[in-house]
Design an enzyme around this catalytic site. Structure first.
Site, PDB file in Angstrom:
ATOM      1  N   HIS A   1       0.850  -1.199   0.000  1.00 35.29           N
ATOM      2  CA  HIS A   1       0.000   0.000   0.000  1.00 35.29           C
ATOM      3  C   HIS A   1       0.886   1.249   0.000  1.00 35.29           C
ATOM      4  CE1 HIS A   1      -3.404   2.558   0.897  1.00 35.29           C
ATOM      5  NE2 HIS A   1      -4.204   1.536   1.026  1.00 35.29           N
TER       6      HIS A   1
ATOM      7  N   GLY B   1       0.135  -4.988   1.639  1.00 33.12           N
ATOM      8  CA  GLY B   1      -1.073  -5.136   0.816  1.00 33.12           C
ATOM      9  C   GLY B   1      -0.793  -5.825  -0.503  1.00 33.12           C
TER      10      GLY B   1
ATOM     11  N   TYR C   1      -5.195  -4.571  10.531  1.00 31.00           N
ATOM     12  CA  TYR C   1      -5.613  -5.168   9.258  1.00 31.00           C
ATOM     13  C   TYR C   1      -7.123  -5.387   9.266  1.00 31.00           C
ATOM     14  CZ  TYR C   1      -4.067  -6.881   4.814  1.00 31.00           C
ATOM     15  OH  TYR C   1      -3.827  -6.990   3.470  1.00 31.00           O
TER      16      TYR C   1
HETATM   17  C1  LCV Z   1       5.002   4.700  -0.296  1.00 33.91           C
HETATM   18  C2  LCV Z   1       7.143   3.872  -0.623  1.00 33.91           C
HETATM   19  C3  LCV Z   1       6.752   2.598  -0.138  1.00 33.91           C
HETATM   20  C4  LCV Z   1       5.391   2.431   0.258  1.00 33.91           C
HETATM   21  N1  LCV Z   1       4.564   3.499   0.172  1.00 33.91           N
HETATM   22  O1  LCV Z   1      13.889   1.545  -1.400  1.00 33.91           O
HETATM   23  O2  LCV Z   1       0.208  -4.591   5.134  1.00 33.91           O
HETATM   24  S1  LCV Z   1      -0.180  -3.316   5.710  1.00 33.91           S
HETATM   25  O3  LCV Z   1      -1.343  -3.440   6.547  1.00 33.91           O
HETATM   26  O4  LCV Z   1       0.962  -2.723   6.381  1.00 33.91           O
HETATM   27  C5  LCV Z   1      -0.585  -2.229   4.378  1.00 33.91           C
HETATM   28  C6  LCV Z   1      -1.243  -0.999   4.897  1.00 33.91           C
HETATM   29  C7  LCV Z   1       0.609  -1.934   3.560  1.00 33.91           C
HETATM   30  O5  LCV Z   1       0.817  -2.497   2.501  1.00 33.91           O
HETATM   31  O6  LCV Z   1       1.503  -0.979   4.090  1.00 33.91           O
HETATM   32  C8  LCV Z   1       2.748  -0.809   3.329  1.00 33.91           C
HETATM   33  C9  LCV Z   1       3.654  -1.986   3.719  1.00 33.91           C
HETATM   34  N2  LCV Z   1       4.937  -1.865   2.985  1.00 33.91           N
HETATM   35  C10 LCV Z   1       6.117  -1.782   3.636  1.00 33.91           C
HETATM   36  O7  LCV Z   1       6.224  -1.820   4.872  1.00 33.91           O
HETATM   37  C11 LCV Z   1       7.365  -1.661   2.760  1.00 33.91           C
HETATM   38  C12 LCV Z   1       7.900  -0.226   2.875  1.00 33.91           C
HETATM   39  N3  LCV Z   1       9.075  -0.082   2.010  1.00 33.91           N
HETATM   40  C13 LCV Z   1      10.275  -0.629   2.357  1.00 33.91           C
HETATM   41  O8  LCV Z   1      10.451  -1.332   3.362  1.00 33.91           O
HETATM   42  C14 LCV Z   1      11.393  -0.380   1.371  1.00 33.91           C
HETATM   43  O9  LCV Z   1      11.004   0.703   0.534  1.00 33.91           O
HETATM   44  C15 LCV Z   1      11.642  -1.618   0.471  1.00 33.91           C
HETATM   45  C16 LCV Z   1      12.273  -2.738   1.329  1.00 33.91           C
HETATM   46  C17 LCV Z   1      10.340  -2.096  -0.170  1.00 33.91           C
HETATM   47  C18 LCV Z   1      12.624  -1.192  -0.652  1.00 33.91           C
HETATM   48  O10 LCV Z   1      13.744  -0.620  -0.054  1.00 33.91           O
HETATM   49  P1  LCV Z   1      14.731   0.250  -0.969  1.00 33.91           P
HETATM   50  O11 LCV Z   1      15.844   0.645  -0.096  1.00 33.91           O
HETATM   51  O12 LCV Z   1      14.984  -0.469  -2.251  1.00 33.91           O
HETATM   52  P2  LCV Z   1      13.524   2.802  -0.482  1.00 33.91           P
HETATM   53  O13 LCV Z   1      13.049   2.348   0.849  1.00 33.91           O
HETATM   54  O14 LCV Z   1      14.630   3.769  -0.553  1.00 33.91           O
HETATM   55  O15 LCV Z   1      12.236   3.366  -1.264  1.00 33.91           O
HETATM   56  C19 LCV Z   1      12.398   4.041  -2.505  1.00 33.91           C
HETATM   57  C20 LCV Z   1      11.307   5.084  -2.563  1.00 33.91           C
HETATM   58  O16 LCV Z   1      10.028   4.419  -2.558  1.00 33.91           O
HETATM   59  C21 LCV Z   1       9.270   4.866  -1.449  1.00 33.91           C
HETATM   60  C22 LCV Z   1      10.276   5.330  -0.422  1.00 33.91           C
HETATM   61  O17 LCV Z   1       9.660   6.239   0.447  1.00 33.91           O
HETATM   62  C23 LCV Z   1      11.315   5.972  -1.312  1.00 33.91           C
HETATM   63  O18 LCV Z   1      10.804   7.220  -1.735  1.00 33.91           O
HETATM   64  P3  LCV Z   1      11.807   8.509  -1.786  1.00 33.91           P
HETATM   65  O19 LCV Z   1      12.828   8.122  -2.840  1.00 33.91           O
HETATM   66  O20 LCV Z   1      10.893   9.634  -2.175  1.00 33.91           O
HETATM   67  O21 LCV Z   1      12.394   8.605  -0.387  1.00 33.91           O
HETATM   68  N4  LCV Z   1       8.453   3.765  -0.922  1.00 33.91           N
HETATM   69  C24 LCV Z   1       8.866   2.500  -0.664  1.00 33.91           C
HETATM   70  N5  LCV Z   1       7.844   1.770  -0.170  1.00 33.91           N
HETATM   71  N6  LCV Z   1       4.913   1.245   0.695  1.00 33.91           N
HETATM   72  N7  LCV Z   1       6.293   4.926  -0.700  1.00 33.91           N
END
Ligand code: LCV
Ligand code: LCV
Length: 268
Positions: free
Chosen positions: A73, A117, A147
């Site tokens: 999400h 999600g 959730y």
């Molecule tokens: C917005 C993002 C996101 C993102 N949203 O890259 O399951 S529930 O109930 O929780 C549900 C509500 C749900 O699905 O919630 C979201 C759950 N997702 C996560 O917890 C994953 C969050 N993301 C991460 O842990 C990392 O981004 C991963 C491991 C996926 C990738 O890591 P990596 O180092 O390759 P970055 O974290 O640097 O992310 C690159 C850009 O994508 C954005 C993040 O904020 C960053 O943006 P900026 O370059 O503007 O800083 N991004 C990543 N995930 N879910 N934005």
């Protein structure tokens, strides 16, 4: 092979159709294919276009070689301030319902990591084919997010309770071999065979009687997605969920993600 139709940039998906198999490719690498309203609407629009073009099967995938299939999400779009973050009208919930009731098989082809999600999204597809780079994590406890009941039913329809609890309470990614062992994925194939293997199954399914496929898929949906629940129980659960999404912990979970730091949850 027909030329891939690249949808307008704001839709973040690319679509193509080959011999009655429609392919949707998630294409927003800068945001790790986070499930924003724009990207989700792109999936829904593609499904409707495929139905109009006479597709028989759909494959949902990310770009070849993408390390993150989808980051789940779009956290920046999660509502705060006392609004249910996974309400019925939420764009992700809308797309999950669209896929589950879509009158043809939707196959998730997974290379890379699947988060939150997006795990519910691939489980809402009719089957999952993954390669050894695939991991799956369900992460509401990282955000302090309650959730939703329909989402939990999606998991209950696929996995034993003890495995669901381990995944929800740890929020740890499970690796491809464990996902295969637990029955999350239908097939685990080598990276270089993922696309061929998935398209072979898709093209085979596309030769079967579409009306029979559609009515069997819809029967399986109504038999699994609809569990009776007493009104009082439902209202109690909604009350419990409201306490959670109105909590300081939920605000902390989102702020921590935005500030790129670890959350500190205090239980209120
Ligand atoms: C917005 C993002 C996101 C993102 N949203 O890259 O399951 S529930 O109930 O929780 C549900 C509500 C749900 O699905 O919630 C979201 C759950 N997702 C996560 O917890 C994953 C969050 N993301 C991460 O842990 C990392 O981004 C991963 C491991 C996926 C990738 O890591 P990596 O180092 O390759 P970055 O974290 O640097 O992310 C690159 C850009 O994508 C954005 C993040 O904020 C960053 O943006 P900026 O370059 O503007 O800083 N991004 C990543 N995930 N879910 N934005
Ligand atoms: C009548 C037959 C049959 C047969 N009926 O030998 O699952 S549902 O929803 O579809 C449900 C409605 C259902 O159960 O539908 C039937 C599903 N069954 C099949 O699709 C299997 C159809 N049969 C075959 O694929 C082959 O017969 C197999 C692979 C089982 C065996 O092949 P083999 O070459 O050894 P033949 O095909 O030559 O069959 C020998 C004789 O049995 C008849 C067939 O018509 C042939 O009769 P003749 O010698 O008069 O030509 N036969 C085989 N299956 N289900 N008749």
């Amino acid at each position: 092979m027909s030329e891939p139709f690249v949808a307008p940039p704001e839709s973040f998906v690319e679509t193509t159709i080959v011999d009655k198999v429609g392919i949707i490719t998630l294409k927003n690498p800068a945001k790790r294919n986070a499930l924003s309203e724009g990207l989700l609407d792109g999936i829904t629009d593609a499904l409707h276009a495929f139905a109009a073009e006479g597709a028989r099967v759909v494959v949902l995938r990310a770009d070849a070689g993408t390390r993150v299939w989808s980051a789940g999400h779009d956290i920046s779009e999660l509502p705060r301030g006392g609004v249910d973050p996974l309400r019925y009208a939420d764009p992700l919930e809308r797309t999950l319902r669209e896929i589950r009731s879509f009158p043809m098989p939707v196959i998730a082809m997974v290379h890379g990591s699947v988060w939150g999600g997006a795990f519910d999204l691939v489980l809402s597809c009719d089957m999952i084919v993954a390669d050894s780079t695939a991991t799956f994590a369900i992460t509401p406890v990282n955000l302090g997010l309650p959730y939703n009941t329909t989402g939990l039913l999606h998991f209950l329809g696929r996995l034993p309770l003890n495995l669901i609890k381990e995944m929800f309470f740890t929020a740890s990614p499970i690796k491809a071999d464990v996902a295969m062992q637990w029955g999350v994925v239908n097939h685990l194939v080598p990276e270089d065979q993922l696309e061929t293997f998935t398209l072979d199954i898709a093209h085979h399914m596309a030769t079967k009687a579409p009306l029979a496929v559609a009515v069997i898929k819809e029967q399986l949906r109504v038999l699994t997605d609809f569990q009776p629940i007493a009104a009082q129980v439902f209202e109690r659960i909604q009350d419990m969920r409201r306490t959670v999404y109105e909590s300081a912990d939920y605000q902390e979970g989102i702020s921590a993600f935005e500030e790129k730091r670890k959350p500190v949850f205090r239980g209120h």
